[in-house]
Design an enzyme around this catalytic site. Structure first.
Site, mmCIF file in Angstrom:
data_model
loop_
_atom_site.group_PDB
_atom_site.id
_atom_site.type_symbol
_atom_site.label_atom_id
_atom_site.label_comp_id
_atom_site.label_asym_id
_atom_site.label_seq_id
_atom_site.Cartn_x
_atom_site.Cartn_y
_atom_site.Cartn_z
ATOM 1 N N ASP A 31 0.857 -1.178 0.000
ATOM 2 C CA ASP A 31 0.000 0.000 0.000
ATOM 3 C C ASP A 31 0.902 1.239 0.000
ATOM 4 O O ASP A 31 2.124 1.126 0.157
ATOM 5 C CB ASP A 31 -0.857 -0.084 1.281
ATOM 6 C CG ASP A 31 -1.573 1.196 1.604
ATOM 7 O OD1 ASP A 31 -2.232 1.732 0.702
ATOM 8 O OD2 ASP A 31 -1.483 1.658 2.765
ATOM 9 N N PHE A 32 0.317 2.418 -0.170
ATOM 10 C CA PHE A 32 1.105 3.665 -0.152
ATOM 11 C C PHE A 32 0.869 4.466 1.145
ATOM 12 O O PHE A 32 1.718 4.486 2.026
ATOM 13 C CB PHE A 32 0.780 4.515 -1.390
ATOM 14 C CG PHE A 32 1.561 5.792 -1.458
ATOM 15 C CD1 PHE A 32 2.912 5.787 -1.777
ATOM 16 C CD2 PHE A 32 0.953 7.006 -1.166
ATOM 17 C CE1 PHE A 32 3.648 6.966 -1.807
ATOM 18 C CE2 PHE A 32 1.675 8.197 -1.200
ATOM 19 C CZ PHE A 32 3.019 8.180 -1.522
ATOM 20 N N ASP A 33 -0.315 5.083 1.285
ATOM 21 C CA ASP A 33 -0.551 5.963 2.441
ATOM 22 C C ASP A 33 -0.543 5.186 3.750
ATOM 23 O O ASP A 33 -1.227 4.168 3.891
ATOM 24 C CB ASP A 33 -1.901 6.664 2.300
ATOM 25 C CG ASP A 33 -1.873 7.736 1.238
ATOM 26 O OD1 ASP A 33 -1.405 8.837 1.549
ATOM 27 O OD2 ASP A 33 -2.290 7.455 0.102
ATOM 28 N N ASP A 77 -1.927 -0.895 6.108
ATOM 29 C CA ASP A 77 -2.137 -0.230 7.400
ATOM 30 C C ASP A 77 -3.591 0.073 7.704
ATOM 31 O O ASP A 77 -3.898 0.594 8.779
ATOM 32 C CB ASP A 77 -1.398 1.116 7.435
ATOM 33 C CG ASP A 77 -2.108 2.149 6.574
ATOM 34 O OD1 ASP A 77 -2.248 1.914 5.361
ATOM 35 O OD2 ASP A 77 -2.563 3.170 7.121
HETATM 36 MG MG MG Z 1 -2.881 2.920 3.682
#
Ligand code: MG
Length: 269
Positions: free
Chosen positions: A29-31, A203
């Protein structure tokens, strides 16, 4: 489950993934996972070392991908073109094919619908509530105005009902997306097909389908998988509970990626 401190000494559940080398799929994932969560969602940037860690991973693992809820254009702008790294945007609705951004065909008719809904939400959003226009999705962020959570949740519910868009919760956010059967789980399922080992770094609640896809492939194919959670104080407990490996936020995720790449590059023995 290994804790954040263990990663410095050994890779724990990530060791079999690293050992698979070219047969491994490493997806993130990124954020919140490669970029710290910030008050202004437009200001999120990869943490130091994230691009280098992805590049290193891509040099040793067969599949390396970033699968995000962000538009592809945002990912491309802030991660750049990293050789061997696949970028997938809007939970799988957008991806690069032969150097060009391509979207799921069923998504395009929803673009004007999303645009109208974004206008309507922006019109009722008070100061400090951000309406993020993603083209094929719209996200309402109330991180700076937690007092507005209930009011904005109601506005999103009304707009979802009116438009046919589907609401998805996140960290101090709600997002409306087209009712298309694509999510991080379907993307991860495709990316890990044929792999000899796989891991996903996430996350947030939107990462749960990706973790479920790993569980399915572990069961069906019997390959080693690892669910890595980049945890901080506000990480949803249902996400933390699934972790095979907990790392300390995005900096910990970058250290884990680096550790895996180093282990994969080291001579066997
Ligand atoms: Mg995320």
């Amino acid at each position: 489950m290994s804790g954040p401190d263990d990663l410095g000494r050994h890779l724990g559940s990530l060791a079999p993934i690293a050992a698979a080398g070219r047969r491994a799929a490493v997806i993130t994932d990124f954020d919140g996972t490669l970029a710290a969560i910030v008050e202004d969602p437009g200001a999120a940037r990869p943490v130091p070392g994230a691009r280098e860690a992805l590049a290193r991973a891509a040099s040793v693992f067969g599949t390396v991908a970033v699968v995000s809820g962000r538009p592809l254009s945002f990912l491309a702008r802030h991660l750049g073109d990293i050789e061997g790294v696949v970028l997938v945007g809007i939970y799988g609705l957008e991806r690069w094919v032969d150097g060009s951004p391509v979207e799921v065909p069923a998504a395009d008719p929803w673009r004007p619908v999303v645009s109208v809904v974004a206008d309507r939400l922006a019109a009722v959003a008070p100061d400090g509530v951000e309406v993020e226009r993603k083209g094929l999705a719209v996200t309402v962020h109330w991180r700076r105005r937690p007092d507005q959570a209930a009011r904005m949740a109601e506005a999103v519910a009304v707009e979802g009902e009116r438009s046919g868009l589907v609401s998805h919760p996140g960290r101090a956010t709600l997002e409306l997306r087209p009712p298309i059967d694509v999510d991080k789980g379907t993307v991860v399922g495709e990316l890990v097909a044929g792999a000899g080992a796989a891991c996903f770094f996430g996350d947030d609640l939107g990462d749960l389908p990706a973790f479920a896809a790993l569980d399915r492939v572990a069961l069906d194919e019997g390959i080693p998988v690892a669910k890595v959670v980049a945890a901080d104080a506000e990480c949803p407990p249902e996400v933390v509970a699934l972790a095979d490996v907990l790392v300390d936020g995005p900096a910990g995720a970058v250290r884990a990626l680096d550790g895996m790449a180093a282990a994969a590059a080291a001579p066997a023995g």
